[in-house]
Enzyme design. Structure first.
Site, PDB file in Angstrom:
ATOM      1  N   TYR A  90       0.808  -1.215   0.000  1.00 56.21           N
ATOM      2  CA  TYR A  90       0.000   0.000   0.000  1.00 56.21           C
ATOM      3  C   TYR A  90       0.848   1.275   0.000  1.00 56.21           C
ATOM      4  O   TYR A  90       0.368   2.340  -0.408  1.00 56.21           O
ATOM      5  CB  TYR A  90      -0.951   0.001   1.196  1.00 56.21           C
ATOM      6  CG  TYR A  90      -2.195  -0.830   0.946  1.00 56.21           C
ATOM      7  CD1 TYR A  90      -3.102  -0.463  -0.045  1.00 56.21           C
ATOM      8  CD2 TYR A  90      -2.443  -1.991   1.665  1.00 56.21           C
ATOM      9  CE1 TYR A  90      -4.221  -1.231  -0.305  1.00 56.21           C
ATOM     10  CE2 TYR A  90      -3.569  -2.762   1.414  1.00 56.21           C
ATOM     11  CZ  TYR A  90      -4.455  -2.374   0.427  1.00 56.21           C
ATOM     12  OH  TYR A  90      -5.568  -3.140   0.173  1.00 56.21           O
ATOM     13  N   GLU A 176      -1.379 -30.226  13.981  1.00 60.16           N
ATOM     14  CA  GLU A 176      -1.736 -29.915  12.598  1.00 60.16           C
ATOM     15  C   GLU A 176      -2.935 -28.980  12.499  1.00 60.16           C
ATOM     16  O   GLU A 176      -2.884 -27.958  11.812  1.00 60.16           O
ATOM     17  CB  GLU A 176      -2.040 -31.209  11.833  1.00 60.16           C
ATOM     18  CG  GLU A 176      -2.563 -30.962  10.414  1.00 60.16           C
ATOM     19  CD  GLU A 176      -2.946 -32.225   9.692  1.00 60.16           C
ATOM     20  OE1 GLU A 176      -3.573 -32.120   8.619  1.00 60.16           O
ATOM     21  OE2 GLU A 176      -2.634 -33.333  10.170  1.00 60.16           O
ATOM     22  N   ASP A 229      -2.777 -35.832  11.338  1.00 52.33           N
ATOM     23  CA  ASP A 229      -3.608 -36.939  10.870  1.00 52.33           C
ATOM     24  C   ASP A 229      -2.728 -38.091  10.396  1.00 52.33           C
ATOM     25  O   ASP A 229      -1.583 -37.883   9.963  1.00 52.33           O
ATOM     26  CB  ASP A 229      -4.488 -36.497   9.700  1.00 52.33           C
ATOM     27  CG  ASP A 229      -5.597 -35.545  10.118  1.00 52.33           C
ATOM     28  OD1 ASP A 229      -5.973 -35.560  11.303  1.00 52.33           O
ATOM     29  OD2 ASP A 229      -6.082 -34.789   9.252  1.00 52.33           O
TER      30      ASP A 229
END
Length: 347
Positions: A90, A176, A229
């Protein structure tokens, strides 16, 4: 299951092993310019500019035209200050037009100067969270006590600028998923099995989260364990923290001594999950496992390769949430405490 001396003895033995493995760097004190490559960035920027000036003085076309975006980095590094990439965009929005343009310029500049991305003092808003017994001061002087936040605090934008990092923790658990991270906090896991630090990258970790885990490992000399997982993507996320990204990797991001605590593919048989809690591997899963097995670093770790081979063999996968099919609180009451107590991880 309450914490007993055997629980801590297992973790302390693991910590002692990695202390003498050569994985630890000397603990950092207050970051210096040499530590975050600031002097080198300034020197190389000046060298590039001098080269252009010399070419012009000889009446030759300059080898490199230094655009205005690089002057932002020069100013930030020269004044030892930081800005987010969004703020930098910006500031010169008329020049960059899009955020992706600035990101490409920053990436090109790191290659040109031969320094890590974080050395440019351009930061990104972290998506990760940290909780537990951890206190530090940010680069702008803000004091943060992660133990006071019930849902964790955001990983700081400028990890390199953290000072006065303090803890009484005895290990770091990288999680995770944000849902699992919040579940552990809600069930007061840290109260029962702490003092410890919890970190989540909310899936694949961003650079800020990886850099924070690295600093916790290096500065506090704590063992780091990962909970993901039991699937190819969980394995990949654990591998990113330990071995680094498959693509271009920078120093100061990966923790070579990290241990994968679970959920391991080799755990699935003993867990005896119901059939509906197990999902068949897809062709994409098979491709992911094959690419991980070929990872130059991972391929040198037989224990990790065994997990890949086991996932191939059983042909199925499971999520952490699947443990609720054993018992609603099985993860926090039985699985994690038992794994931590028995040293049931892959290092």
């Amino acid at each position: 299951m309450a914490v007993n001396e055997e629980f801590w003895q297992t973790l302390d033995n693991f910590r002692a092993t990695i202390l003498y493995s050569g994985d630890l760097e000397a603990p950092a004190t207050v970051p210096t310019r040499s530590q975050d490559h600031s002097r080198e960035v300034v020197k190389r920027c000046e060298g590039i500019i001098e080269g252009v000036v010399a070419s012009l003085a000889r009446g030759e076309p300059p080898v490199l035209r230094v655009p205005r975006p690089q002057s932002q980095v020069y100013r930030l590094v020269g004044t030892d200050s930081y800005a987010t990439r969004r703020d930098a965009f910006y500031e010169f929005v008329w020049l960059y037009k899009t955020q992706s343009t600035l990101d490409r310029v920053a990436e090109d500049l790191t290659r040109l100067l031969g320094v890590p991305r974080r050395a440019l003092h351009l930061t990104a808003t972290g998506k990760g969270l940290v909780a537990g017994c951890l206190r530090y001061t940010t680069h702008d002087g803000t004091l943060v006590d992660a133990s006071q936040a019930s849902n964790g605090v955001g990983v700081p934008e400028c990890v390199a600028g953290l000072t006065d990092i303090q803890t009484d923790s005895r290990y770091v658990l990288v999680v995770e998923k944000d849902a699992t991270f919040q579940k552990l906090l809600e069930t007061h896991f840290l109260r029962s099995f702490g003092p410890a630090i919890l970190v989540t990258g909310k899936g694949y970790p961003d650079l800020n989260t990886r850099q924070l885990v690295f600093r916790l490992r290096r500065d506090l000399q704590l063992p780091v364990l990962a909970l993901t997982d039991a699937d190819p993507y969980g394995l990949h996320i654990a591998a990113v923290y330990k071995f680094g990204a498959l693509a271009r990797e920078e120093s100061g991001l990966s923790v070579g001594s990290l241990a994968w605590l679970g959920v391991l593919p080799t755990d699935l048989r003993s867990l005896q999950l119901p059939a509906h809690a197990l999902l068949p591997l897809t062709p994409k899963d098979h491709g992911k496992l094959a690419s991980l097995a070929a990872h130059p670093a991972l391929s040198r770790h037989p224990a990790w390769l065994r997990q890949i081979e086991e996932q191939f063999r059983i042909g199925c996968k499971a999520e952490i949430q699947g443990l609720t099919h054993v018992a609603p609180d099985y993860l926090t009451i039985t699985y994690l405490p038992t794994k931590l107590k028995m040293g049931g991880w892959v290092a």
